[in-house]
Design an enzyme around this catalytic site. Structure first.
Site, mmCIF file in Angstrom:
data_model
loop_
_atom_site.group_PDB
_atom_site.id
_atom_site.type_symbol
_atom_site.label_atom_id
_atom_site.label_comp_id
_atom_site.label_asym_id
_atom_site.label_seq_id
_atom_site.Cartn_x
_atom_site.Cartn_y
_atom_site.Cartn_z
ATOM 1 N N SER A 1 22.609 -13.619 16.642
ATOM 2 C CA SER A 1 22.216 -12.524 15.741
ATOM 3 C C SER A 1 23.426 -11.705 15.348
ATOM 4 N N ASN B 1 4.621 -14.688 21.857
ATOM 5 C CA ASN B 1 4.685 -13.862 20.653
ATOM 6 C C ASN B 1 4.316 -14.669 19.417
ATOM 7 N N ILE C 1 10.816 -17.780 12.732
ATOM 8 C CA ILE C 1 11.890 -18.630 12.184
ATOM 9 C C ILE C 1 11.691 -20.086 12.611
ATOM 10 N N ASN D 1 8.523 -3.206 13.887
ATOM 11 C CA ASN D 1 9.735 -2.377 13.925
ATOM 12 C C ASN D 1 10.559 -2.596 12.670
ATOM 13 N N ASN D 2 10.500 -3.835 12.168
ATOM 14 C CA ASN D 2 11.363 -4.208 11.058
ATOM 15 C C ASN D 2 10.788 -3.756 9.716
ATOM 16 N N ASP E 1 6.736 -23.937 23.442
ATOM 17 C CA ASP E 1 6.491 -22.506 23.248
ATOM 18 C C ASP E 1 5.502 -22.006 24.294
ATOM 19 N N LYS F 1 22.543 -12.030 23.498
ATOM 20 C CA LYS F 1 22.985 -13.014 22.506
ATOM 21 C C LYS F 1 24.476 -13.301 22.675
ATOM 22 N N GLY G 1 7.258 -19.561 16.550
ATOM 23 C CA GLY G 1 7.587 -18.217 16.064
ATOM 24 C C GLY G 1 7.942 -18.194 14.592
ATOM 25 N N TYR H 1 22.301 -14.774 12.591
ATOM 26 C CA TYR H 1 21.468 -14.423 11.436
ATOM 27 C C TYR H 1 21.608 -12.948 11.112
ATOM 28 N N TYR I 1 19.643 -6.335 23.990
ATOM 29 C CA TYR I 1 19.279 -7.538 23.226
ATOM 30 C C TYR I 1 20.539 -8.198 22.675
ATOM 31 N N ARG J 1 17.477 6.488 12.605
ATOM 32 C CA ARG J 1 16.943 5.831 13.831
ATOM 33 C C ARG J 1 18.101 5.580 14.779
HETATM 34 P P1 NAD Z 1 9.497 -14.824 17.321
HETATM 35 O O1 NAD Z 1 9.177 -13.881 18.416
HETATM 36 O O2 NAD Z 1 8.619 -14.950 16.144
HETATM 37 O O3 NAD Z 1 9.665 -16.305 17.923
HETATM 38 C C1 NAD Z 1 10.140 -16.528 19.233
HETATM 39 C C2 NAD Z 1 9.243 -17.594 19.838
HETATM 40 O O4 NAD Z 1 9.700 -17.894 21.140
HETATM 41 C C3 NAD Z 1 7.779 -17.139 19.965
HETATM 42 O O5 NAD Z 1 6.947 -18.170 19.503
HETATM 43 C C4 NAD Z 1 7.595 -16.925 21.474
HETATM 44 O O6 NAD Z 1 6.274 -17.209 21.894
HETATM 45 C C5 NAD Z 1 8.597 -17.931 22.031
HETATM 46 N N1 NAD Z 1 9.128 -17.597 23.369
HETATM 47 C C6 NAD Z 1 9.692 -16.427 23.750
HETATM 48 N N2 NAD Z 1 10.096 -16.515 25.038
HETATM 49 C C7 NAD Z 1 9.804 -17.790 25.452
HETATM 50 C C8 NAD Z 1 9.974 -18.499 26.665
HETATM 51 N N3 NAD Z 1 10.533 -17.927 27.731
HETATM 52 N N4 NAD Z 1 9.550 -19.781 26.726
HETATM 53 C C9 NAD Z 1 8.976 -20.378 25.647
HETATM 54 N N5 NAD Z 1 8.774 -19.754 24.467
HETATM 55 C C10 NAD Z 1 9.190 -18.477 24.378
HETATM 56 O O7 NAD Z 1 10.989 -14.481 16.866
HETATM 57 P P2 NAD Z 1 11.792 -14.998 15.577
HETATM 58 O O8 NAD Z 1 11.930 -13.846 14.629
HETATM 59 O O9 NAD Z 1 11.256 -16.294 15.121
HETATM 60 O O10 NAD Z 1 13.248 -15.210 16.229
HETATM 61 C C11 NAD Z 1 13.600 -16.494 16.731
HETATM 62 C C12 NAD Z 1 14.988 -16.372 17.310
HETATM 63 O O11 NAD Z 1 15.880 -15.844 16.320
HETATM 64 C C13 NAD Z 1 15.089 -15.420 18.508
HETATM 65 O O12 NAD Z 1 16.009 -15.975 19.439
HETATM 66 C C14 NAD Z 1 15.671 -14.138 17.903
HETATM 67 O O13 NAD Z 1 16.420 -13.413 18.859
HETATM 68 C C15 NAD Z 1 16.557 -14.701 16.820
HETATM 69 N N6 NAD Z 1 16.812 -13.775 15.712
HETATM 70 C C16 NAD Z 1 15.749 -13.242 15.026
HETATM 71 C C17 NAD Z 1 16.005 -12.349 13.965
HETATM 72 C C18 NAD Z 1 14.870 -11.715 13.196
HETATM 73 O O14 NAD Z 1 15.118 -10.694 12.504
HETATM 74 N N7 NAD Z 1 13.684 -12.261 13.251
HETATM 75 C C19 NAD Z 1 17.315 -12.034 13.614
HETATM 76 C C20 NAD Z 1 18.360 -12.610 14.339
HETATM 77 C C21 NAD Z 1 18.093 -13.490 15.395
HETATM 78 C C1 WQD Z 2 16.390 -2.566 8.210
HETATM 79 C C2 WQD Z 2 16.647 -1.248 7.503
HETATM 80 C C3 WQD Z 2 16.367 0.663 8.914
HETATM 81 C C4 WQD Z 2 12.049 0.144 9.484
HETATM 82 C C5 WQD Z 2 16.923 -5.714 13.289
HETATM 83 C C6 WQD Z 2 17.556 -5.960 14.614
HETATM 84 C C7 WQD Z 2 18.423 -7.174 14.579
HETATM 85 C C8 WQD Z 2 17.678 -8.361 13.982
HETATM 86 C C9 WQD Z 2 17.081 -8.020 12.646
HETATM 87 C C10 WQD Z 2 16.984 -9.741 15.841
HETATM 88 C C11 WQD Z 2 17.436 -0.253 8.348
HETATM 89 C C12 WQD Z 2 15.334 0.659 7.790
HETATM 90 C C13 WQD Z 2 13.357 -0.042 9.076
HETATM 91 C C14 WQD Z 2 11.348 1.297 9.059
HETATM 92 C C15 WQD Z 2 13.283 2.006 7.824
HETATM 93 N N1 WQD Z 2 16.673 -8.830 14.869
HETATM 94 N N2 WQD Z 2 13.952 0.867 8.256
HETATM 95 N N3 WQD Z 2 11.999 2.180 8.245
HETATM 96 O O1 WQD Z 2 17.634 -2.874 12.280
HETATM 97 O O2 WQD Z 2 18.848 -4.122 10.427
HETATM 98 O O3 WQD Z 2 17.925 -5.396 12.372
HETATM 99 O O4 WQD Z 2 16.229 -6.872 12.845
HETATM 100 O O5 WQD Z 2 18.028 -10.268 16.028
HETATM 101 O O6 WQD Z 2 18.793 -7.462 15.896
HETATM 102 O O7 WQD Z 2 18.388 -4.845 14.926
HETATM 103 O O8 WQD Z 2 16.385 -4.421 10.698
HETATM 104 O O9 WQD Z 2 14.261 -4.244 9.507
HETATM 105 O O10 WQD Z 2 14.606 -2.833 11.603
HETATM 106 O O11 WQD Z 2 15.833 -2.250 9.493
HETATM 107 O O12 WQD Z 2 13.856 2.821 7.103
HETATM 108 O O13 WQD Z 2 10.153 1.515 9.405
HETATM 109 O O14 WQD Z 2 15.399 -0.629 7.220
HETATM 110 O O15 WQD Z 2 16.861 1.971 9.165
HETATM 111 O O16 WQD Z 2 18.292 0.487 7.484
HETATM 112 P P1 WQD Z 2 17.767 -4.077 11.433
HETATM 113 P P2 WQD Z 2 15.166 -3.437 10.361
#
Ligand code: NAD
Ligand code: WQD
Length: 339
Positions: free
Chosen positions: A126, A38, A15, A199-200, A34, A154, A13, A178, A150, A293
């Protein structure tokens, strides 16, 4: 240092790939598990290309006990657990899938670790566990009040890890909270590759820049922030990756459970992010304002001083650098790993 082998669940994935680059660069052997729900096996090939080293990859689900017993047949010294579902809105629609995958998967992993006497884990938590922050910056001692399934998953796994460590003094668990990871490795070979409409904010902006999305909706221009748009703590994914290696090395040194923020300690608004990306890419990011949102907070940024005290870790790469690196990845891979 005796060669150490690290199991990285969800390593393909966003990270996980960046963290595996760091681990290989620091001389670790890496085993990646993996199910590619995703991500793509191509991402692992890119990591191997960057690092010039091979990764042992096991395709399977962390909840599959047969797969997990196979994974742990080899010597594993520590685990970094990324595998999870991570979309807040999706978790509201299908909460049991999130509890099953994120909590159930962590239980299956800890069971498999116990069977083989592996007792060090770094967990992907998170900042979502904090819910609506009472004060900023957010310290690790802030109340844990997740406001979506979600975030609940965590918080539950963090609690499980605390109890797991209390039950056995040889157990070490570090939960990394994070904030908002963005950007990509400077090579442009790996990056964030959302399978659906992002979404992000950051991946949505990069997709506008390559013409995959037409216009950004800025969710709210009436927040109590300097320019009225949402403020977040955007952290370069390579700084985040380095934090995992620091945490793992710490885990080899001590026992017990620690929760540690990984963020820059600075807030950036949506409009500031747009401006920074336009400078980095030379592309115009068209946007319109929309309603707030559901579930959003006005502002959220970390107090990262604990990571600094424990590991001398701090974010080194700027938002502008993350925009340049993220743009390079997106420009070179308009369809992500499907190119
Ligand atoms: P991602 O979806 O890119 O990576 C997750 C990986 O896990 C994917 O490769 C997916 O195929 C694999 N996976 C999911 N469920 C699985 C399962 N049951 N068995 C084996 N593999 C599985 O997500 P990411 O952005 O790299 O996030 C990694 C971790 O960091 C997650 O736990 C997420 O909750 C956490 N996190 C992400 C963010 C962010 O904004 N990206 C922020 C805070 C925390
Ligand atoms: C950032 C800012 C939005 C999209 C999420 C998860 C969190 C973590 C990180 C997993 C906000 C604005 C966004 C858009 C916008 N993921 N925005 N238009 O919501 O801070 O955090 O991702 O752990 O759990 O909640 O990140 O990138 O969605 O939003 O205006 O189309 O951008 O309102 O202010 P968020 P985000």
């Amino acid at each position: 240092m005796t060669l150490k082998t690290v199991l990285v669940t969800g390593g393909a994935g966003y990270i996980g790939t960046h963290t595996m680059v760091e681990l290989l660069g620091q001389g670790y052997e890496v085993v990646c598990l993996d199910n590619f729900s995703n991500s793509s096996p191509e991402a692992i090939k890119r990591v191997e290309k960057i690092a010039g080293k091979k990764i042992t990859t096991v395709t399977g689900d962390v909840r599959d006990r047969e797969v997990m017993s196979r994974v742990f047949k080899r010597p594993i010294d520590g685990v970094i657990h990324f595998a999870a579902l991570k979309a807040v809105g999706d978790s509201v629609k299908r909460p049991i899938d999130y509890y099953g995958n994120n909590v159930g998967g962590s239980i299956a992993l800890l069971d498999a670790m116990h069977e083989r006497g592996v007792h060090r884990i770094v967990f992907s938590s998170s900042a979502t566990v904090y819910g609506v922050p009472e004060k900023l910056p957010i310290e690790e001692s802030a109340p844990i009040r997740p406001i979506n399934p979600y975030g609940q998953t965590k918080a539950m796994v963090e609690q499980m890890l605390l109890d797991w460590c209390m039950a056995d003094a040889t157990h070490t668990a570090i939960s990394l909270r994070y904030f908002n990871p963005i950007g990509a490795h400077e090579s442009g070979l790996i990056g964030e590759d959302p399978h659906d409409v992002p979404n992000n904010l950051f991946p949505f902006i990069t997709q506008i820049a390559i013409g995959k999305q037409a216009q950004l909706t800025v969710w709210g221009d009436d927040w109590p922030t300097p320019d009225g748009t949402g403020v977040r703590d955007y952290l370069h994914v390579m700084d985040l990756a380095r934090g995992h290696v620091n945490a793992l090395e710490h885990a080899f040194g001590i026992g017990g459970h620690a929760t540690v923020n990984l963020g820059t300690g600075n807030g950036t608004s949506v409009l500031q992010m747009i401006a920074a990306f336009e400078v980095a890419s030379g592309k115009k990011i068209t946007y319109q304002f929309g309603p707030r949102r559901a579930g959003d907070v006005a502002a959220c940024w970390a107090d990262p001083s604990l990571a600094q005290r424990l590991w001398q870790w701090q974010a080194k790469l700027s938002v502008e650098r993350a925009c340049a690196d993220g743009w390079r990845w997106q420009q070179q891979n308009p369809n992500g790993y499907r190119d």
